[in-house]
Scaffold this motif. Sequence first.
Motif, PDB file in Angstrom:
ATOM      1  N   UNK A  18      95.819  11.074  17.840  1.00 53.70           N
ATOM      2  CA  UNK A  18      94.458  11.182  17.313  1.00 53.70           C
ATOM      3  C   UNK A  18      93.663   9.915  17.598  1.00 53.70           C
ATOM      4  N   UNK A  19      94.260   8.758  17.367  1.00 56.61           N
ATOM      5  CA  UNK A  19      93.556   7.492  17.592  1.00 56.61           C
ATOM      6  C   UNK A  19      93.128   7.357  19.052  1.00 56.61           C
ATOM      7  N   UNK A  20      94.028   7.658  19.965  1.00 59.31           N
ATOM      8  CA  UNK A  20      93.704   7.562  21.395  1.00 59.31           C
ATOM      9  C   UNK A  20      92.557   8.505  21.739  1.00 59.31           C
ATOM     10  N   UNK A  21      92.670   9.746  21.316  1.00 62.18           N
ATOM     11  CA  UNK A  21      91.681  10.769  21.657  1.00 62.18           C
ATOM     12  C   UNK A  21      90.326  10.476  21.025  1.00 62.18           C
ATOM     13  N   UNK A  22      90.300  10.169  19.742  1.00 58.72           N
ATOM     14  CA  UNK A  22      89.011   9.927  19.064  1.00 58.72           C
ATOM     15  C   UNK A  22      88.320   8.705  19.640  1.00 58.72           C
ATOM     16  N   UNK A  23      89.076   7.652  19.971  1.00 64.39           N
ATOM     17  CA  UNK A  23      88.460   6.456  20.538  1.00 64.39           C
ATOM     18  C   UNK A  23      87.830   6.744  21.902  1.00 64.39           C
ATOM     19  N   UNK A  24      88.441   7.629  22.673  1.00 64.82           N
ATOM     20  CA  UNK A  24      87.874   8.004  23.970  1.00 64.82           C
ATOM     21  C   UNK A  24      86.640   8.884  23.773  1.00 64.82           C
ATOM     22  N   UNK A  25      86.751   9.918  22.951  1.00 63.03           N
ATOM     23  CA  UNK A  25      85.635  10.847  22.739  1.00 63.03           C
ATOM     24  C   UNK A  25      84.430  10.164  22.085  1.00 63.03           C
ATOM     25  N   UNK A  26      84.674   9.168  21.278  1.00 61.72           N
ATOM     26  CA  UNK A  26      83.571   8.483  20.579  1.00 61.72           C
ATOM     27  C   UNK A  26      83.052   7.275  21.365  1.00 61.72           C
ATOM     28  N   UNK A  27      83.623   7.043  22.543  1.00 60.18           N
ATOM     29  CA  UNK A  27      83.137   5.971  23.410  1.00 60.18           C
ATOM     30  C   UNK A  27      83.634   4.583  23.051  1.00 60.18           C
ATOM     31  N   UNK A  28      84.546   4.492  22.109  1.00 53.27           N
ATOM     32  CA  UNK A  28      85.083   3.188  21.715  1.00 53.27           C
ATOM     33  C   UNK A  28      86.002   2.633  22.804  1.00 53.27           C
ATOM     34  N   UNK A  29      86.773   3.528  23.415  1.00 51.12           N
ATOM     35  CA  UNK A  29      87.643   3.171  24.537  1.00 51.12           C
ATOM     36  C   UNK A  29      87.093   3.864  25.777  1.00 51.12           C
ATOM     37  N   UNK A  30      86.800   3.093  26.799  1.00 55.98           N
ATOM     38  CA  UNK A  30      86.276   3.670  28.043  1.00 55.98           C
ATOM     39  C   UNK A  30      87.412   4.340  28.806  1.00 55.98           C
ATOM     40  N   UNK A  31      87.108   5.513  29.370  1.00 58.33           N
ATOM     41  CA  UNK A  31      88.060   6.234  30.203  1.00 58.33           C
ATOM     42  C   UNK A  31      87.324   6.695  31.456  1.00 58.33           C
ATOM     43  N   UNK A  32      87.934   6.488  32.593  1.00 63.01           N
ATOM     44  CA  UNK A  32      87.279   6.795  33.870  1.00 63.01           C
ATOM     45  C   UNK A  32      86.876   8.261  34.023  1.00 63.01           C
ATOM     46  N   UNK A  33      87.537   9.165  33.321  1.00 63.55           N
ATOM     47  CA  UNK A  33      87.244  10.588  33.460  1.00 63.55           C
ATOM     48  C   UNK A  33      86.393  11.161  32.333  1.00 63.55           C
ATOM     49  N   UNK A  34      85.878  10.296  31.475  1.00 66.97           N
ATOM     50  CA  UNK A  34      85.073  10.777  30.348  1.00 66.97           C
ATOM     51  C   UNK A  34      83.713  10.093  30.353  1.00 66.97           C
ATOM     52  N   UNK A  35      82.675  10.910  30.282  1.00 66.47           N
ATOM     53  CA  UNK A  35      81.313  10.394  30.179  1.00 66.47           C
ATOM     54  C   UNK A  35      80.746  10.863  28.841  1.00 66.47           C
ATOM     55  N   UNK A  36      80.406   9.903  27.986  1.00 67.54           N
ATOM     56  CA  UNK A  36      79.815  10.210  26.687  1.00 67.54           C
ATOM     57  C   UNK A  36      78.302  10.067  26.847  1.00 67.54           C
ATOM     58  N   UNK A  37      77.597  11.207  26.854  1.00 67.79           N
ATOM     59  CA  UNK A  37      76.142  11.201  27.024  1.00 67.79           C
ATOM     60  C   UNK A  37      75.419  10.911  25.715  1.00 67.79           C
ATOM     61  N   UNK A  38      75.981  11.364  24.605  1.00 64.94           N
ATOM     62  CA  UNK A  38      75.407  11.105  23.289  1.00 64.94           C
ATOM     63  C   UNK A  38      76.525  10.643  22.370  1.00 64.94           C
ATOM     64  N   UNK A  39      76.215   9.657  21.568  1.00 62.23           N
ATOM     65  CA  UNK A  39      77.225   9.080  20.675  1.00 62.23           C
ATOM     66  C   UNK A  39      77.801  10.146  19.735  1.00 62.23           C
ATOM     67  N   UNK A  40      79.118  10.151  19.643  1.00 61.06           N
ATOM     68  CA  UNK A  40      79.845  11.049  18.748  1.00 61.06           C
ATOM     69  C   UNK A  40      80.471  10.191  17.651  1.00 61.06           C
ATOM     70  N   UNK A  41      80.316  10.632  16.412  1.00 61.86           N
ATOM     71  CA  UNK A  41      80.851   9.913  15.261  1.00 61.86           C
ATOM     72  C   UNK A  41      82.130  10.587  14.798  1.00 61.86           C
TER      73      UNK A  41
END
Length: 189
Positions: free
Chosen positions: A42-65
Motif C-alpha cells: 500500500x505504501x509503495x502504491x499510494x506514494x506513486x499514485x499520489x506523486x510522492x514517489x516519482x515513477x517513470x511509467x506514471x504521470x500524475x496530471x492532478x494531485x491525488x490525496x
Amino acid sequence: MKIVLENKGIKTDTFYIPPFVLYEGEMILVNLLSYINFQEKLKVIKDIFCGKTKHENVIVHEKILFMEHFQESFFRYHFYPTTVGEYLKKNADLNNQFARKIYEFEGVTKKTKVKNLPFKENKLLHVYAALSKSKKIAFDLMGVGAEVTEMKFKMIHDIVENGGSAILIDCYDDMKDRCTKYLEVQFLK
C-alpha cells in the motif's frame, strides 16, 4: 473527460500493476489479492499514485490525496489527546461543508477528543477531512468495519459522480461491480 493519472505499468521486485488511465468521474479498484504485506505494498502504491514517489511509467496530471488513517503518539494519546477541532484545523479545509459534517453526529463538538469518538464517527472524521480538501482520492477500506465501509464507499462514489476521481486499494473484489475499472496486481515472486 480530463485525465487525472496515467499508469503505463508499475513493476517492482515483487509485483506488477497493469496499465490504466484514471479520468475524472471514474473509480478504479486495484486489488492486491492478499493482506500479506498489505501495508508495505500500500505504501509503495499510494506514494506513486499520489506523486510522492516519482515513477517513470506514471504521470500524475492532478494531485491525488491519500485518505490516511489517524494515528496518535503514545504520549499524545494518553496525556494530551487530539480534539476533533484540532484534527480538522490541521487536516481539513474548514471552509468546505465536509469539514462540518462530523458535528451532525450527536454529542460531537470541537472539544470532543478523537480517541473518545465512537468507532463509526472516528473513522468518518478522517473521510470528511480528506473529502473537504480534494475530490481526487486514493483510499483503502482496511479496518473500518462493514457499516463504515458502505458509508465511506458511498460518499466517495457520490464525489466521483460529481467530477471527482478515486482509486480504491483493497484485497477483495467485492466492490468490483461498483467501480468503473478493476485490475489485479500480478505477483512476480
